[in-house]
Motif scaffolding. Structure first.
Motif, short mmCIF file in Angstrom:
data_model
loop_
_atom_site.label_atom_id
_atom_site.label_comp_id
_atom_site.label_asym_id
_atom_site.label_seq_id
_atom_site.Cartn_x
_atom_site.Cartn_y
_atom_site.Cartn_z
N TRP A 130 -12.32 1.40 -9.96
CA TRP A 130 -10.88 0.58 -9.45
C TRP A 130 -10.11 1.59 -9.17
O TRP A 130 -10.08 2.89 -9.73
CB TRP A 130 -10.09 0.26 -10.64
N PHE A 131 -9.24 1.83 -8.18
CA PHE A 131 -8.31 2.79 -7.70
C PHE A 131 -6.97 2.44 -7.74
O PHE A 131 -7.31 1.11 -7.06
CB PHE A 131 -8.98 3.41 -6.06
N GLY A 132 -6.14 3.12 -8.02
CA GLY A 132 -4.83 2.44 -7.83
C GLY A 132 -4.20 3.96 -7.23
O GLY A 132 -4.20 4.94 -8.05
N VAL A 140 2.95 0.73 -5.21
CA VAL A 140 1.38 0.61 -5.56
C VAL A 140 0.78 -0.56 -4.99
O VAL A 140 0.95 -1.67 -4.86
CB VAL A 140 1.38 -0.07 -6.83
N ILE A 141 -0.62 0.33 -4.29
CA ILE A 141 -2.08 -0.39 -4.89
C ILE A 141 -2.98 -0.22 -5.06
O ILE A 141 -3.02 0.90 -5.46
CB ILE A 141 -1.83 -0.43 -2.69
N SER A 142 -3.56 -1.12 -4.96
CA SER A 142 -4.34 -0.73 -5.65
C SER A 142 -6.20 -1.53 -5.26
O SER A 142 -5.82 -1.89 -4.33
CB SER A 142 -5.41 -1.55 -7.39
N ARG A 143 -7.53 -0.87 -5.45
CA ARG A 143 -8.70 -1.77 -4.75
C ARG A 143 -9.90 -1.12 -5.54
O ARG A 143 -9.91 -0.29 -6.06
CB ARG A 143 -8.83 -1.83 -3.45
N LEU A 163 -9.13 11.34 -2.68
CA LEU A 163 -8.25 11.42 -1.82
C LEU A 163 -7.97 10.88 0.11
O LEU A 163 -7.19 10.67 -0.06
CB LEU A 163 -9.03 12.80 -0.98
N GLU A 164 -8.66 10.01 0.08
CA GLU A 164 -8.51 9.38 1.31
C GLU A 164 -7.54 8.88 1.31
O GLU A 164 -6.05 8.69 1.45
CB GLU A 164 -9.91 8.45 1.50
N GLY A 165 -7.41 7.92 -0.48
CA GLY A 165 -5.97 6.54 -0.38
C GLY A 165 -4.40 7.49 -0.41
O GLY A 165 -3.74 7.31 -0.04
N VAL A 166 -4.77 8.68 -1.12
CA VAL A 166 -3.28 9.66 -0.80
C VAL A 166 -3.16 9.56 0.29
O VAL A 166 -2.09 9.76 0.32
CB VAL A 166 -4.01 10.87 -1.96
N ARG A 168 -4.22 7.53 2.96
CA ARG A 168 -3.13 6.41 3.21
C ARG A 168 -1.43 6.41 3.21
O ARG A 168 -0.85 6.11 3.93
CB ARG A 168 -4.32 5.67 3.34
N GLN A 169 -1.70 7.22 1.38
CA GLN A 169 -0.38 6.00 1.15
C GLN A 169 1.36 7.16 1.99
O GLN A 169 2.08 6.53 1.76
CB GLN A 169 -0.22 6.45 -0.34
N MET A 170 0.48 8.24 1.68
CA MET A 170 1.61 9.59 2.49
C MET A 170 1.68 8.59 3.96
O MET A 170 2.85 8.93 4.65
CB MET A 170 0.41 10.62 2.66
N ARG A 171 1.07 7.62 4.92
CA ARG A 171 1.32 7.30 6.00
C ARG A 171 1.40 5.68 6.07
O ARG A 171 1.86 5.18 7.33
CB ARG A 171 0.14 7.93 7.02
N ARG A 172 1.52 5.54 4.78
CA ARG A 172 1.72 4.20 4.15
C ARG A 172 1.17 3.21 4.80
O ARG A 172 1.37 2.17 5.37
CB ARG A 172 3.48 3.79 5.21
N GLU A 173 -0.38 3.33 5.29
CA GLU A 173 -0.88 2.20 5.57
C GLU A 173 -2.13 1.52 3.88
O GLU A 173 -1.80 2.54 2.88
CB GLU A 173 -2.16 3.60 6.10
N ILE A 174 -2.51 0.81 4.71
CA ILE A 174 -2.90 0.24 3.41
C ILE A 174 -4.47 0.43 3.67
O ILE A 174 -4.95 0.20 4.16
CB ILE A 174 -2.97 -1.36 3.45
N PRO A 175 -4.68 1.22 2.07
CA PRO A 175 -6.13 1.76 1.94
C PRO A 175 -7.36 0.46 2.23
O PRO A 175 -6.61 -0.88 2.46
CB PRO A 175 -6.30 1.93 0.80
#
Length: 175
Positions: A130-132, A140-143, A163-166, A168-175
């Motif tokens: 699990w990632f958050g 906050v997003i998790s998957r 790291l890919e999720g970070v 995406r979050q910096m770009r405000r994309e949903i992973p």
């Protein structure tokens, strides 16, 4: 990149490229990262601090391998751990939020999973992670992900997805 399909965990050079990209995005936006890790055992923090200049955009990393550590260091409610288990959406979200609140960082990533070879169950098999991700803005997003391979493959793939999720979050994309 979908590690669940290919089964190929990223190598060190791929992790280095991701860490450099994370660092560049954080530095450009003048934001700071913190990590809360369980099954990766500090590998995310190690990967980002391998980047020269990371002290400008990396605050701290916390390895909370045990449930007690998750509660004591990150404020994860013991009731959540008892009800959902450490490898759960509820707990990884609490880990990310706790890391953010306790670090003064702007971006947090948390990881909790079953790297194997033991410890899996029907409900939480080996390879389930699990990632958050949490942002100071309150987002906050998790998957979950399920990775094939051995312990190192699962952990290495987890570092890459974190790291890919970070990014995406910096770009405000949903992973």
């Amino acid at each position: 990149m979908d590690y669940t399909v290919s089964g190929n965990a990223p190598d060190e050079s791929r992790l280095a490229v991701l860490a450099e990209a994370v660092g560049a995005a954080l530095a450009e936006s003048r934001q700071v990262l913190t990590t809360a890790e369980s099954c990766t055992g500090g590998w995310i923090a190690k990967t980002v601090t391998d980047v020269a200049g990371s002290s400008g955009w990396f605050r701290r990393g916390v390895v909370t391998y045990s449930d007690d550590a998750k509660s004591e260091l990150l404020g994860v409610p013991p009731e959540q751990l008892a009800r959902f288990g450490a490898v759960s959406e509820e707990v990884v979200r609490a880990m990310a939020e706790g890391a953010l609140a306790r670090s003064g960082a702007d971006v947090a990533v948390a990881v909790s999973g079953v790297a194997g070879p033991d410890g899996g169950s029907d409900a939480k098999p080996v390879g389930l992670v699990w990632f958050g991700w949490a942002l100071r803005s309150g987002f906050v997003i998790s998957r979950p992900e399920r990775f094939p391979g051995g312990r190192e493959d699962v952990r290495r793939a987890s570092v890459a997805v974190a790291l890919e999720g970070v990014l995406r979050q910096m770009r405000r994309e949903i992973p």
